[in-house]
Design an enzyme around this catalytic site. Structure first.
Site, PDB file in Angstrom:
ATOM      1  CD  GLU A 137     -58.587  -4.522  29.867  1.00  0.00           C
ATOM      2  OE1 GLU A 137     -57.547  -4.180  30.473  1.00  0.00           O
ATOM      3  OE2 GLU A 137     -58.578  -4.935  28.702  1.00  0.00           O
ATOM      4  CD  GLU A 142     -58.920  -7.501  23.461  1.00  0.00           C
ATOM      5  OE1 GLU A 142     -59.364  -8.063  24.471  1.00  0.00           O
ATOM      6  OE2 GLU A 142     -57.867  -6.846  23.449  1.00  0.00           O
TER       7      GLU A 142
HETATM    8  C1  LIG Z   1     -57.501  -1.741  23.305  1.00  0.00           C
HETATM    9  O1  LIG Z   1     -58.356  -2.521  24.006  1.00  0.00           O
HETATM   10  C2  LIG Z   1     -57.831  -3.565  24.806  1.00  0.00           C
HETATM   11  C3  LIG Z   1     -58.966  -4.175  25.521  1.00  0.00           C
HETATM   12  O2  LIG Z   1     -59.646  -5.016  24.718  1.00  0.00           O
HETATM   13  C4  LIG Z   1     -56.826  -3.082  25.777  1.00  0.00           C
HETATM   14  O3  LIG Z   1     -56.299  -4.149  26.518  1.00  0.00           O
HETATM   15  C5  LIG Z   1     -55.773  -2.370  25.038  1.00  0.00           C
HETATM   16  O4  LIG Z   1     -54.916  -1.752  25.953  1.00  0.00           O
HETATM   17  C6  LIG Z   1     -56.327  -1.338  24.099  1.00  0.00           C
HETATM   18  N1  LIG Z   1     -55.328  -1.009  23.202  1.00  0.00           N
HETATM   19  C7  LIG Z   1     -55.061   0.202  22.908  1.00  0.00           C
HETATM   20  C8  LIG Z   1     -54.074   0.357  21.904  1.00  0.00           C
HETATM   21  O5  LIG Z   1     -55.619   1.156  23.392  1.00  0.00           O
END
Ligand SMILES: *[C@@H]1O[C@H](CO)[C@@H](O)[C@H](O)[C@H]1NC(C)=O
Ligand SMILES: *[C@@H]1O[C@H](CO)[C@@H](O)[C@H](O)[C@H]1NC(C)=O
Length: 317
Positions: A137, A142
């Site tokens: 990932e 963020e």
């Molecule tokens: C949103 O993005 C982050 C990565 O920055 C990820 O770790 C997370 O699982 C995501 N959250 C949702 C709610 O999808």
């Protein structure tokens, strides 16, 4: 015979990628309603336990949670509805994932506005959801609760870490990318520049994020709207040369991480959740009122500015 042809193709491919390192041609120019063609809506339960209800495309368009014009795409959370504390899910919001997936590539995100507000947790990132965490990932943009600068992070299976000393303008955080270490903190880099995130980013007219991913490194850059932006980034033209982009905000080299082993081909994902594993965990420490879930439930008007506004996303390969 087949194997040897394949081996020759592999070695040819590596020669080509060496020759062209730094120069990429545009393969996608995603603008306005083009977002509806490039992305899927993921109406899934939030994997990070957020106070959110991800809606499908029909619902998002009916509620104006996504909106496209000729030159802009807006993705937002609901800012009109009080949520009952007993509701199993939270505030309506949107999570989208590209249909295409990428290995070696550059991508430029021209962003005019990002979600802000207590409890918000916006993200622009890349992963292979089906193989997480083994496929890796990369979090490009963020942060939570309007706090601080952007955080750029890799998350991987055990065995990938970053050296302490790197050529980057950001500030290195944890060095081990292993999701099992320290509550999945990952190996992050704080972008330091305040205009890279939240209300400060928005008040400054936003800016550009860019990623370059190869078999041997991942680099991420941020340039504020009024910054010294490379011409090919600003113009969003048909090719880019990352060799002219200067020192990256975050540099992730392969000295202690075999990238092809830890990183699959990735989709780009854009999501906006509330509270949950990160924003919720540090909510009080962020100086935000009440408790995270109650605040999100009871105060729709606090989320009027909880939206992404994209001028474009350009992908280069
Ligand atoms: C949103 O993005 C982050 C990565 O920055 C990820 O770790 C997370 O699982 C995501 N959250 C949702 C709610 O999808
Ligand atoms: C939908 O959202 C866009 C962008 O925020 C806004 O300009 C438009 O007025 C909204 N439409 C309605 C019907 O609320």
């Amino acid at each position: 015979m087949k194997a040897s042809v394949a081996a020759q193709l592999v070695s040819l491919a590596s020669v080509i990628s060496t020759v062209h390192a730094g120069t990429y041609s545009r393969t996608e120019n995603i603008v306005g309603s083009g977002f509806y063609n490039a992305f899927n809506f993921e109406a899934i339960p939030d994997p990070t336990d957020g106070r959110v209800n991800y809606v499908d495309q029909a619902t998002a368009q009916a509620q104006n949670l996504t909106f496209a014009s000729d030159n802009t795409f807006i993705l937002r959370a609901d800012f009109k509805t009080v949520i009952s504390d007993s509701s199993p899910t939270g505030r309506n919001s949107v999570r989208i994932r590209t249909n295409n997936a990428y290995t070696t590539h550059a991508a430029v995100f021209d962003i005019a506005h990002m979600p802000q507000g207590c409890g918000t947790w916006p993200a622009v990132w890349e992963t292979n959801e089906a193989a997480w965490p083994n496929g890796g990932e990369v979090d490009i943009l963020e942060g939570v609760n309007d706090q601080g600068a952007d955080q750029i992070t890799l998350h991987t299976a055990p065995g990938c870490s970053m050296p302490a000393s790197r050529t980057e303008t950001g500030s290195a955080l944890q060095l081990d990318c292993n999701t099992q270490v320290n509550g999945n903190a990952g190996c992050g880099v704080n972008a330091v520049v305040p205009t890279s995130f939240g209300p400060t980013f928005n008040n400054n007219g936003g800016g550009w994020y860019a990623i370059e991913r190869t078999d041997t490194f991942v680099n991420v850059w941020f340039w504020p709207r009024n910054g010294n932006v490379p011409d090919d980034v600003r113009s969003g033209g048909t090719s880019v040369n990352t060799a002219n982009w200067g020192t990256p905000t975050a540099n992730f080299p392969n000295t202690q991480c075999n990238f092809p082993q830890f990183f699959d081909s990735h989709n780009i994902i854009i999501n906006l959740t509330f509270c949950g594993d990160w924003a919720g965990a540090v909510y009080g420490a962020s100086g935000c009122p009440s408790t995270c879930n109650s605040y999100v439930d009871a105060n729709p008007a606090a989320f009027v500015d909880a939206y992404f506004q994209f001028n474009s996303i350009n992908v280069y390969q």
